[in-house]
Design an enzyme around this catalytic site. Structure first.
Site, PDB file in Angstrom:
ATOM      1  N   ASN A 153       0.829  -1.218   0.000  1.00 53.99           N
ATOM      2  CA  ASN A 153       0.000   0.000   0.000  1.00 53.99           C
ATOM      3  C   ASN A 153       0.864   1.269   0.000  1.00 53.99           C
ATOM      4  OD1 ASN A 153       0.926   0.242   2.587  1.00 53.99           O
ATOM      5  ND2 ASN A 153      -1.077   0.000   3.587  1.00 53.99           N
ATOM      6  N   ASN A 206      -2.486  -3.827  11.991  1.00 54.56           N
ATOM      7  CA  ASN A 206      -1.712  -4.099  10.777  1.00 54.56           C
ATOM      8  C   ASN A 206      -1.048  -5.469  10.796  1.00 54.56           C
ATOM      9  OD1 ASN A 206      -0.743  -3.023   8.214  1.00 54.56           O
ATOM     10  ND2 ASN A 206       1.267  -3.232   9.140  1.00 54.56           N
ATOM     11  N   THR A 232      10.152 -12.905  13.937  1.00 56.72           N
ATOM     12  CA  THR A 232      11.202 -12.121  14.580  1.00 56.72           C
ATOM     13  C   THR A 232      11.696 -12.749  15.877  1.00 56.72           C
ATOM     14  OG1 THR A 232      11.598 -10.047  15.764  1.00 56.72           O
ATOM     15  CG2 THR A 232       9.329 -10.745  15.590  1.00 56.72           C
ATOM     16  N   TYR A 280       4.870  -5.589  19.651  1.00 57.41           N
ATOM     17  CA  TYR A 280       5.393  -6.039  18.349  1.00 57.41           C
ATOM     18  C   TYR A 280       5.638  -7.549  18.359  1.00 57.41           C
ATOM     19  CZ  TYR A 280       8.807  -6.985  14.700  1.00 57.41           C
ATOM     20  OH  TYR A 280       9.486  -7.542  13.642  1.00 57.41           O
ATOM     21  N   ASN A 317      18.299  -8.465  13.319  1.00 53.79           N
ATOM     22  CA  ASN A 317      18.591  -7.162  12.721  1.00 53.79           C
ATOM     23  C   ASN A 317      19.035  -7.252  11.272  1.00 53.79           C
ATOM     24  OD1 ASN A 317      18.571  -6.929  15.650  1.00 53.79           O
ATOM     25  ND2 ASN A 317      19.148  -4.807  15.267  1.00 53.79           N
ATOM     26  N   ILE A 360      23.902   6.842  21.804  1.00 49.16           N
ATOM     27  CA  ILE A 360      23.909   5.427  22.205  1.00 49.16           C
ATOM     28  C   ILE A 360      22.867   5.257  23.299  1.00 49.16           C
ATOM     29  CG2 ILE A 360      25.291   3.615  23.300  1.00 49.16           C
ATOM     30  CD1 ILE A 360      27.785   4.918  22.014  1.00 49.16           C
ATOM     31  N   ARG A 392      23.514  -7.104  19.295  1.00 47.21           N
ATOM     32  CA  ARG A 392      22.535  -7.647  18.362  1.00 47.21           C
ATOM     33  C   ARG A 392      23.246  -8.485  17.304  1.00 47.21           C
ATOM     34  NH1 ARG A 392      19.965  -6.315  21.904  1.00 47.21           N
ATOM     35  NH2 ARG A 392      18.276  -4.801  22.086  1.00 47.21           N
ATOM     36  N   GLY A 429      12.210  -1.484  26.322  1.00 46.52           N
ATOM     37  CA  GLY A 429      11.938  -2.688  25.524  1.00 46.52           C
ATOM     38  C   GLY A 429      13.168  -3.315  24.899  1.00 46.52           C
TER      39      GLY A 429
HETATM   40  N1  UDP Z   1      20.371   2.161  19.045  1.00 39.32           N
HETATM   41  C1  UDP Z   1      21.089   3.214  19.581  1.00 39.32           C
HETATM   42  N2  UDP Z   1      20.894   4.467  19.058  1.00 39.32           N
HETATM   43  C2  UDP Z   1      20.041   4.712  18.026  1.00 39.32           C
HETATM   44  C3  UDP Z   1      19.327   3.617  17.469  1.00 39.32           C
HETATM   45  C4  UDP Z   1      19.509   2.361  18.005  1.00 39.32           C
HETATM   46  O1  UDP Z   1      21.858   3.051  20.529  1.00 39.32           O
HETATM   47  O2  UDP Z   1      19.901   5.882  17.613  1.00 39.32           O
HETATM   48  C5  UDP Z   1      20.567   0.804  19.591  1.00 39.32           C
HETATM   49  C6  UDP Z   1      19.292   0.172  20.125  1.00 39.32           C
HETATM   50  O3  UDP Z   1      19.094   0.521  21.465  1.00 39.32           O
HETATM   51  C7  UDP Z   1      19.598  -1.316  19.936  1.00 39.32           C
HETATM   52  C8  UDP Z   1      20.496  -1.356  18.694  1.00 39.32           C
HETATM   53  O4  UDP Z   1      20.978  -0.023  18.539  1.00 39.32           O
HETATM   54  O5  UDP Z   1      20.341  -1.801  21.019  1.00 39.32           O
HETATM   55  C9  UDP Z   1      19.757  -1.759  17.444  1.00 39.32           C
HETATM   56  O6  UDP Z   1      18.587  -0.978  17.343  1.00 39.32           O
HETATM   57  P1  UDP Z   1      17.718  -0.917  16.026  1.00 39.32           P
HETATM   58  O7  UDP Z   1      16.626   0.077  16.266  1.00 39.32           O
HETATM   59  O8  UDP Z   1      18.595  -0.730  14.839  1.00 39.32           O
HETATM   60  O9  UDP Z   1      17.114  -2.381  15.874  1.00 39.32           O
HETATM   61  P2  UDP Z   1      16.250  -3.266  16.914  1.00 39.32           P
HETATM   62  O10 UDP Z   1      17.273  -3.980  17.753  1.00 39.32           O
HETATM   63  O11 UDP Z   1      15.365  -2.360  17.699  1.00 39.32           O
HETATM   64  O12 UDP Z   1      15.501  -4.173  16.019  1.00 39.32           O
END
Ligand code: UDP
Length: 326
Positions: free
Chosen positions: A32, A91, A116, A140, A169, A206, A220, A282
């Site tokens: 969409n 969604n 996931t 989620y 990721n 961070i 990750r 989270g």
């Molecule tokens: N993260 C961060 N700063 C940011 C975005 C993400 O420190 O501006 C960290 C986030 O807390 C996680 C990791 O990077 O530990 C990966 O986050 P992302 O949102 O890329 O993917 P997710 O793990 O949420 O699927």
């Protein structure tokens, strides 16, 4: 096979669509464009439609003589799912059920589902195997788990065959440099860090450096988006009607936020200033997938096993398309 790729105009879906075509499949994209991009789709292959539109779905499945569906269309931001769960249940669950019902009416019963690691919540054991209890800690993760359960029930009752692929990721971009990651607003770590290198942001924040990990930042498992796509193509071939496969997809190697930032410095040559912010709600400290089951079942292995080459492909995309698809 004739494959319908929902969310095929999005980041992972567009890459998977390319891998499917490379493997000789006939691909139709159903999107969409709420998040996806028209120019991420091969010309003439996009059906612009909503998953809540069961009639359009059914007629598309019939007209295009679809053999299998790959379902990527979903929202995937943990934080947003906490503040706006209705959006996620609508969604990711209601729309997915609309798709399954259209498939039932059109007698299409093969399904590859983008699940996931978030379905595991905060797992006890790292790396995470498929034996880990699925106990999500955010909406989620719950929405994805509900669909996994629906698929198991549809397999038992209606003879559906499916693969639920649980990945963490997704990162990087196609080596062709013409498709890549473009979210608005962007919230993912690697694109944000690369936006600093492009001069579009001043620094990277961070989210917490007091986690129980070696450098205090979250760990990750970053898997190249084309490796994910290849696993989806292989999973399609392994689907048996009346049964389901559940598999983790990752590299098995964890990378911390700091290590990502360092890899981006190496690749871009930019100093990338950083600052420490608060933890993001989270976020579990560490998520690394044991994907040996997928490796064995699909005869698959990720081609990208180091973070730097993954970042290089992401950088090529962002460097060539500093404003994304526009
Ligand atoms: N993260 C961060 N700063 C940011 C975005 C993400 O420190 O501006 C960290 C986030 O807390 C996680 C990791 O990077 O530990 C990966 O986050 P992302 O949102 O890329 O993917 P997710 O793990 O949420 O699927």
């Amino acid at each position: 096979m004739n494959i319908l790729v929902t969310g095929g105009a999005g980041y992972i879906g567009s890459h998977a669509a390319r891998r499917l075509e490379a493997a000789g499949h006939e691909v139709w994209i159903y999107d969409n464009l709420s998040q996806g991009h028209r120019s991420a789709c091969r010309q003439g292959r996009l059906i612009e439609g909503d998953l809540h539109d069961g009639e359009l779905l059914e007629s598309t499945l019939k007209d295009k003589q679809i053999d299998a569906v790959m379902h990527f269309a979903a929202f995937a931001l943990v934080g947003e799912s906490v503040t706006d769960p209705a959006k996620y249940y609508q969604n990711n669950v209601v729309a997915a059920l609309s798709l399954l019902e259209a498939m039932r009416r059109a007698d299409v019963r093969r399904f590859v589902f983008s699940s996931t690691t978030a379905t595991y919540g905060a797992p006890e054991t790292i790396p995470i195997t498929e034996q880990e209890v699925q106990r999500p800690i955010n909406p989620y993760g719950f929405t994805k788990l509900v669909v996994e359960q629906a698929l198991a029930d549809y397999a038992a009752a209606y003879g559906f065959g499916y693969a639920a692929l649980r990945y963490f990721n997704a990162a990087g971009a196609a080596t062709t440099g013409d498709i890549g990651e473009d979210h608005d607003p962007e919230s993912h770590l690697i694109p944000i860090v690369l936006q600093v290198a492009l001069g579009q942001r001043d620094q990277i924040t961070i989210f917490g450096d007091d986690y129980p990990t070696p450098d205090g930042t979250c760990i990750r498992d970053y898997i190249h988006v084309d490796d994910l796509g290849d696993a989806h193509v292989l999973a399609l071939q392994k689907i048996e009607l009346g049964a389901g496969l559940q598999m983790n997809l990752g590299t098995g190697r964890g990378t911390s936020v700091r290590e990502i930032i360092d890899a981006c410095r190496q690749v871009t040559g930019h100093k990338i200033p950083e600052t420490i912010g608060r933890r993001r709600p989270g976020d579990p400290p560490e998520l690394v997938a044991d994907s040996s089951l997928a490796q064995k079942t699909l005869d698959w292995a990720p081609r990208y096993t180091e973070i730097q080459p993954i970042v290089e492909t992401a950088w090529r995309w962002h460097h060539l398309h500093p404003r994304g698809y526009e």
